[in-house]
Design a protein around this motif. Structure first.
Motif, PDB file in Angstrom:
ATOM      1  N   CYS A 272     -85.517  11.877  74.304  1.00  0.00           N
ATOM      2  CA  CYS A 272     -85.872  10.653  74.182  1.00  0.00           C
ATOM      3  C   CYS A 272     -87.239  10.334  74.817  1.00  0.00           C
ATOM      4  O   CYS A 272     -87.920   9.200  74.103  1.00  0.00           O
ATOM      5  CB  CYS A 272     -84.754   9.720  75.003  1.00  0.00           C
ATOM      6  SG  CYS A 272     -83.051   9.820  74.452  1.00  0.00           S
ATOM      7  N   THR A 273     -87.665  10.698  75.760  1.00  0.00           N
ATOM      8  CA  THR A 273     -89.100  10.676  76.395  1.00  0.00           C
ATOM      9  C   THR A 273     -90.002  11.154  75.195  1.00  0.00           C
ATOM     10  O   THR A 273     -90.966  10.054  74.897  1.00  0.00           O
ATOM     11  CB  THR A 273     -89.328  11.830  77.307  1.00  0.00           C
ATOM     12  OG1 THR A 273     -88.258  11.414  78.609  1.00  0.00           O
ATOM     13  CG2 THR A 273     -90.548  11.144  78.106  1.00  0.00           C
ATOM     14  N   ALA A 274     -89.697  11.913  74.608  1.00  0.00           N
ATOM     15  CA  ALA A 274     -90.855  12.306  73.486  1.00  0.00           C
ATOM     16  C   ALA A 274     -90.745  11.196  72.309  1.00  0.00           C
ATOM     17  O   ALA A 274     -91.582  10.953  71.759  1.00  0.00           O
ATOM     18  CB  ALA A 274     -90.357  13.813  73.025  1.00  0.00           C
ATOM     19  N   LEU A 275     -89.485  10.973  71.715  1.00  0.00           N
ATOM     20  CA  LEU A 275     -89.377  10.282  70.596  1.00  0.00           C
ATOM     21  C   LEU A 275     -89.899   8.586  71.163  1.00  0.00           C
ATOM     22  O   LEU A 275     -90.580   8.221  69.977  1.00  0.00           O
ATOM     23  CB  LEU A 275     -87.647   9.995  70.143  1.00  0.00           C
ATOM     24  CG  LEU A 275     -87.209  11.397  69.767  1.00  0.00           C
ATOM     25  CD1 LEU A 275     -85.638  11.225  69.895  1.00  0.00           C
ATOM     26  CD2 LEU A 275     -87.503  11.575  68.057  1.00  0.00           C
ATOM     27  N   LYS A 276     -89.582   8.222  72.128  1.00  0.00           N
ATOM     28  CA  LYS A 276     -90.194   6.990  72.450  1.00  0.00           C
ATOM     29  C   LYS A 276     -91.558   7.059  72.585  1.00  0.00           C
ATOM     30  O   LYS A 276     -92.181   5.914  72.116  1.00  0.00           O
ATOM     31  CB  LYS A 276     -89.487   6.593  73.952  1.00  0.00           C
ATOM     32  CG  LYS A 276     -89.887   5.319  74.317  1.00  0.00           C
ATOM     33  CD  LYS A 276     -88.972   4.819  75.895  1.00  0.00           C
ATOM     34  CE  LYS A 276     -89.102   3.499  76.444  1.00  0.00           C
ATOM     35  NZ  LYS A 276     -88.514   3.383  77.637  1.00  0.00           N
TER      36      LYS A 276
ATOM     37  N   VAL B 225     -85.235   4.102  70.025  1.00  0.00           N
ATOM     38  CA  VAL B 225     -83.959   5.076  70.468  1.00  0.00           C
ATOM     39  C   VAL B 225     -82.809   4.304  71.023  1.00  0.00           C
ATOM     40  O   VAL B 225     -83.118   3.534  72.084  1.00  0.00           O
ATOM     41  CB  VAL B 225     -84.724   6.020  71.593  1.00  0.00           C
ATOM     42  CG1 VAL B 225     -83.485   7.024  71.797  1.00  0.00           C
ATOM     43  CG2 VAL B 225     -85.958   6.625  70.804  1.00  0.00           C
ATOM     44  N   VAL B 226     -81.729   4.709  70.769  1.00  0.00           N
ATOM     45  CA  VAL B 226     -80.635   4.085  71.186  1.00  0.00           C
ATOM     46  C   VAL B 226     -79.556   5.429  71.722  1.00  0.00           C
ATOM     47  O   VAL B 226     -79.959   6.557  71.208  1.00  0.00           O
ATOM     48  CB  VAL B 226     -79.479   3.266  70.452  1.00  0.00           C
ATOM     49  CG1 VAL B 226     -80.029   2.102  70.032  1.00  0.00           C
ATOM     50  CG2 VAL B 226     -78.941   3.860  68.977  1.00  0.00           C
ATOM     51  N   ILE B 227     -78.757   5.046  72.598  1.00  0.00           N
ATOM     52  CA  ILE B 227     -78.137   6.410  73.182  1.00  0.00           C
ATOM     53  C   ILE B 227     -76.718   6.129  73.175  1.00  0.00           C
ATOM     54  O   ILE B 227     -76.139   5.170  73.270  1.00  0.00           O
ATOM     55  CB  ILE B 227     -78.236   6.357  74.778  1.00  0.00           C
ATOM     56  CG1 ILE B 227     -79.860   6.412  75.097  1.00  0.00           C
ATOM     57  CG2 ILE B 227     -77.676   7.462  75.463  1.00  0.00           C
ATOM     58  CD1 ILE B 227     -80.707   7.483  74.744  1.00  0.00           C
ATOM     59  N   THR B 228     -75.777   7.251  73.088  1.00  0.00           N
ATOM     60  CA  THR B 228     -74.512   7.250  73.194  1.00  0.00           C
ATOM     61  C   THR B 228     -74.085   8.158  74.327  1.00  0.00           C
ATOM     62  O   THR B 228     -74.828   9.114  74.552  1.00  0.00           O
ATOM     63  CB  THR B 228     -73.476   8.029  72.055  1.00  0.00           C
ATOM     64  OG1 THR B 228     -73.727   9.280  71.978  1.00  0.00           O
ATOM     65  CG2 THR B 228     -74.091   7.255  70.820  1.00  0.00           C
TER      66      THR B 228
ATOM     67  N   LEU C 217     -76.124   4.575  82.898  1.00  0.00           N
ATOM     68  CA  LEU C 217     -76.834   3.445  83.643  1.00  0.00           C
ATOM     69  C   LEU C 217     -78.372   4.076  83.826  1.00  0.00           C
ATOM     70  O   LEU C 217     -79.263   3.344  83.677  1.00  0.00           O
ATOM     71  CB  LEU C 217     -76.271   3.513  84.940  1.00  0.00           C
ATOM     72  CG  LEU C 217     -76.827   2.259  85.862  1.00  0.00           C
ATOM     73  CD1 LEU C 217     -76.897   1.013  85.347  1.00  0.00           C
ATOM     74  CD2 LEU C 217     -76.174   2.268  87.317  1.00  0.00           C
ATOM     75  N   GLN C 218     -78.531   5.301  83.753  1.00  0.00           N
ATOM     76  CA  GLN C 218     -79.814   5.862  83.669  1.00  0.00           C
ATOM     77  C   GLN C 218     -80.669   5.483  82.375  1.00  0.00           C
ATOM     78  O   GLN C 218     -81.781   5.207  82.318  1.00  0.00           O
ATOM     79  CB  GLN C 218     -79.806   7.467  83.967  1.00  0.00           C
ATOM     80  CG  GLN C 218     -79.729   7.972  85.316  1.00  0.00           C
ATOM     81  CD  GLN C 218     -79.606   9.555  85.302  1.00  0.00           C
ATOM     82  OE1 GLN C 218     -78.891  10.179  84.425  1.00  0.00           O
ATOM     83  NE2 GLN C 218     -80.097   9.934  86.308  1.00  0.00           N
ATOM     84  N   ALA C 219     -79.694   5.474  81.451  1.00  0.00           N
ATOM     85  CA  ALA C 219     -80.488   5.281  80.183  1.00  0.00           C
ATOM     86  C   ALA C 219     -80.932   3.834  80.166  1.00  0.00           C
ATOM     87  O   ALA C 219     -81.880   3.721  79.583  1.00  0.00           O
ATOM     88  CB  ALA C 219     -79.399   5.748  78.915  1.00  0.00           C
ATOM     89  N   CYS C 220     -80.033   2.906  80.323  1.00  0.00           N
ATOM     90  CA  CYS C 220     -80.391   1.660  80.712  1.00  0.00           C
ATOM     91  C   CYS C 220     -81.470   1.303  81.361  1.00  0.00           C
ATOM     92  O   CYS C 220     -82.506   0.497  80.810  1.00  0.00           O
ATOM     93  CB  CYS C 220     -79.086   0.847  81.292  1.00  0.00           C
ATOM     94  SG  CYS C 220     -77.518   0.825  80.255  1.00  0.00           S
TER      95      CYS C 220
ATOM     96  N   ASP D 177     -83.883   3.286  81.788  1.00  0.00           N
ATOM     97  CA  ASP D 177     -85.111   3.870  81.287  1.00  0.00           C
ATOM     98  C   ASP D 177     -85.467   2.938  80.099  1.00  0.00           C
ATOM     99  O   ASP D 177     -86.499   3.431  79.272  1.00  0.00           O
ATOM    100  CB  ASP D 177     -84.675   5.251  80.799  1.00  0.00           C
ATOM    101  CG  ASP D 177     -84.874   6.212  82.140  1.00  0.00           C
ATOM    102  OD1 ASP D 177     -85.305   5.871  83.054  1.00  0.00           O
ATOM    103  OD2 ASP D 177     -84.257   7.244  82.074  1.00  0.00           O
ATOM    104  N   GLY D 178     -84.639   1.964  79.751  1.00  0.00           N
ATOM    105  CA  GLY D 178     -84.881   1.090  78.670  1.00  0.00           C
ATOM    106  C   GLY D 178     -84.333   1.379  77.240  1.00  0.00           C
ATOM    107  O   GLY D 178     -84.681   1.062  76.314  1.00  0.00           O
ATOM    108  N   PHE D 179     -83.276   2.077  77.351  1.00  0.00           N
ATOM    109  CA  PHE D 179     -82.451   2.403  75.927  1.00  0.00           C
ATOM    110  C   PHE D 179     -81.315   1.632  75.826  1.00  0.00           C
ATOM    111  O   PHE D 179     -80.668   1.589  77.030  1.00  0.00           O
ATOM    112  CB  PHE D 179     -82.356   4.096  76.018  1.00  0.00           C
ATOM    113  CG  PHE D 179     -83.632   4.725  76.223  1.00  0.00           C
ATOM    114  CD1 PHE D 179     -84.353   4.918  74.937  1.00  0.00           C
ATOM    115  CD2 PHE D 179     -83.736   5.733  76.842  1.00  0.00           C
ATOM    116  CE1 PHE D 179     -85.412   5.490  74.930  1.00  0.00           C
ATOM    117  CE2 PHE D 179     -84.988   6.414  77.167  1.00  0.00           C
ATOM    118  CZ  PHE D 179     -85.824   6.387  76.079  1.00  0.00           C
ATOM    119  N   ARG D 180     -81.018   1.089  74.888  1.00  0.00           N
ATOM    120  CA  ARG D 180     -79.586   0.683  74.494  1.00  0.00           C
ATOM    121  C   ARG D 180     -78.592   1.733  74.407  1.00  0.00           C
ATOM    122  O   ARG D 180     -78.860   2.623  74.085  1.00  0.00           O
ATOM    123  CB  ARG D 180     -79.630  -0.395  73.340  1.00  0.00           C
ATOM    124  CG  ARG D 180     -79.241  -1.516  73.404  1.00  0.00           C
ATOM    125  CD  ARG D 180     -79.452  -2.566  72.263  1.00  0.00           C
ATOM    126  NE  ARG D 180     -79.629  -1.994  71.245  1.00  0.00           N
ATOM    127  CZ  ARG D 180     -78.447  -1.938  70.247  1.00  0.00           C
ATOM    128  NH1 ARG D 180     -77.364  -2.847  70.517  1.00  0.00           N
ATOM    129  NH2 ARG D 180     -78.660  -1.509  68.883  1.00  0.00           N
TER     130      ARG D 180
END
Length: 502
Positions: free
Chosen positions: A299-303, A309-312, A320-323, A325-328
């Motif tokens: 995600c760091t690289a893609l962003k 980028v979205v996460i499952t 919560l870490q993903a949220c 870091d600014g990811f949905r």
């Protein structure tokens, strides 16, 4: 695939029917597959344009059917082409430049050989970087036999270089499922040589020894395992009371997880995608399944390149870490129609199902960054109504009846090792960790390690890190006696309690 006609050799005997099914459940249009393999063979060598030295006429012959000997007259190996050894040697020399920690381990061991008497059977990716590890183990006194843990990641010329120096290697790029198990079998079963250490990546070697040669475990002092998948299998064995030797879980040692999984994937995800698809990332909709260390790195690289980028996630903490870091964080089924790229890195199975593949939009790129090829349900795509078209090495277009295409990379296997390379330096950290784990288990006094799964002692994790600091001309601060006393620490470490999470 080769298992229907094992040329002139006895067929592989299966202990029970499940194993037989395991082997036979990969139907492919054999003709088309082998044709595309021979066409793309020159481009699958790891230096695509310079591959002209390979004699294309021998691509048709399976390495199993070729009689080859190295210059010392040994034929105890099976590689694509032993004549490529010189090219492989150069690749290994390049890798050595960036793996100074292993080279310094060799220097330290010139006096004492901590692995003298060790007979290591290994099953890992066979690349220039692994070769540096194998040759370090040999320098430390071990005898090694090696095979590949992935049918696509082997660098043929490196396997040749190892076989040339006398390490029995059984591996080539593009093995069939049957070849894969045959190679593992050849590594383990020899009259004159009995392994006493196992180094595994993914657990297939350990699984095979349990299934076919359980008596080997009478001699084995320990297993070192470096992938999430393999470690999971070890914990299952341990829980069932079937683990009969100590095992070292290198995957969860800090120097593997926080470096290889995170930084390596951060640098190699883009490389693998760009080499295979020439994709532009700016503005692309990407879903990354899993926000563990690998997911975070991807995600760091893609962003950074402007992808959306979205996460499952299944784990509320990682979610919560993903949220933060600014990811949905979404469910795959909610977003699958909009996605341009789908990347799995969970270590689980059927994360992307056939139903979701059916709903993807035209041109969607699907790939996997987890260890095993179970994350995407690729088997369900080998059905009569879908057409597979090989576009280039490791890239297939899967065409639906209405003309929709999905781009599948490496048939759902590990993207970075199948389609690109991984940064040598980060592999140096992992390989040093593996070497120390082998030394620790091999030399441990009777009874220190029971029949269980262990983490590498933290002191060793810190030692691995310290071996890599000279590369950056980094200078560590030393505690004064007063400071050490205040913190309750030994001046030489370990500096953190075992539960510290970095």
């Amino acid at each position: 695939m080769a298992h229907t006609h094992v040329h002139g050799r006895e067929r592989i005997q299966f202990a029970n029917t499940e194993d037989k099914q395991e082997f036979t459940k990969y139907p492919t249009k054999a003709g088309r597959r082998s044709l595309s393999r021979s066409i793309s063979q020159s481009s699958t060598d790891s230096y695509s344009s310079a591959a002209s030295y390979t004699d294309s006429s021998d691509d048709e012959t399976s390495p199993r059917d070729k009689a080859q000997v190295n210059t010392q007259g040994s034929n105890d190996f099976c590689v694509k082409n032993i004549k490529q050894a010189e090219f492989g040697r150069r690749e290994i020399e390049i890798a050595e430049q960036d793996m100074s920690a292993l080279i310094s381990l060799r220097k330290r061991a010139q006096g004492e050989k901590p692995l003298a008497g060790a007979k290591v059977v290994g099953c890992t990716h066979i690349t220039a970087q692994t070769a540096v590890l194998i040759e370090t183990l040999v320098a430390l006194g071990a005898q090694c036999r090696w095979t590949a843990c992935n049918i696509y990641s082997t660098q043929n010329e490196v396997a040749a270089a190892l076989a040339e120096t006398g390490v029995p290697v059984f591996a080539w790029k593009g093995e069939s499922e049957d070849d894969f198990w045959w190679c593992i079998d050849r590594c383990v079963s020899t009259e004159s040589w009995q392994a006493n250490m196992i180094l595994d990546d993914g657990g297939d070697l350990t699984h095979w020894v349990y299934k076919k040669y359980p008596s080997v475990f009478k001699k084995v002092r320990g297993i070192v395992e470096e992938s999430v998948t393999g470690v999971h299998r070890l914990y299952q064995l341990s829980k069932a009371g079937k683990l009969c030797v100590p095992a070292m879980n290198v995957n969860d040692s800090v120097t593997k997880q926080k470096f290889d999984n995170l930084y390596c994937c951060r640098e190699s995800i883009l490389d693998g995608l760009k080499r295979t698809t020439d994709i532009m990332f700016g503005g692309k909709q990407v879903v990354v399944c899993g926000y563990g260390e690998v997911g975070k790195g991807c995600c760091t690289a893609l962003k950074a390149l402007g992808a959306i980028v979205v996460i499952t996630e299944i784990d509320p903490i990682c979610a919560l870490q993903a949220c933060m870091d600014g990811f949905r964080v979404v469910k795959l089924s909610e977003v699958i129609r909009q996605m341009d790229v789908v990347i799995t890195c969970t270590g689980n199975k059927n994360v992307v199902t056939r139903e979701q593949l059916d709903r993807m939009k035209n041109g969607c790129v699907v790939c996997n960054m987890g260890h095993s090829n179970t994350e995407i349900d690729v088997a369900s795509l080998r059905s009569p109504e879908l057409t597979w078209e090989r576009v280039r090495s490791q890239v297939d277009h899967i065409i639906w009846p209405d003309g929709k295409r999905v781009v599948m990379l490496a048939e759902g296997r590990l993207l970075n090792l199948s389609c690109s390379t991984v940064p040598t330096f980060v592999l140096s950290i992992t390989a040093t960790t593996q070497a120390l784990a082998l030394i620790e288990l091999f030399n441990a006094p009777e009874g220190r390690y029971k029949q269980d799964v262990y983490l590498l002692p933290k002191k060793m994790d810190e030692y691995v890190a310290s071996l890599h600091l000279p590369n950056f001309d980094a200078h560590l601060t030393e505690l004064s006696d007063e400071q050490a006393k205040y913190m309750g620490l030994n001046k030489n470490g370990p500096f953190k309690p075992n539960y510290y999470r970095y």
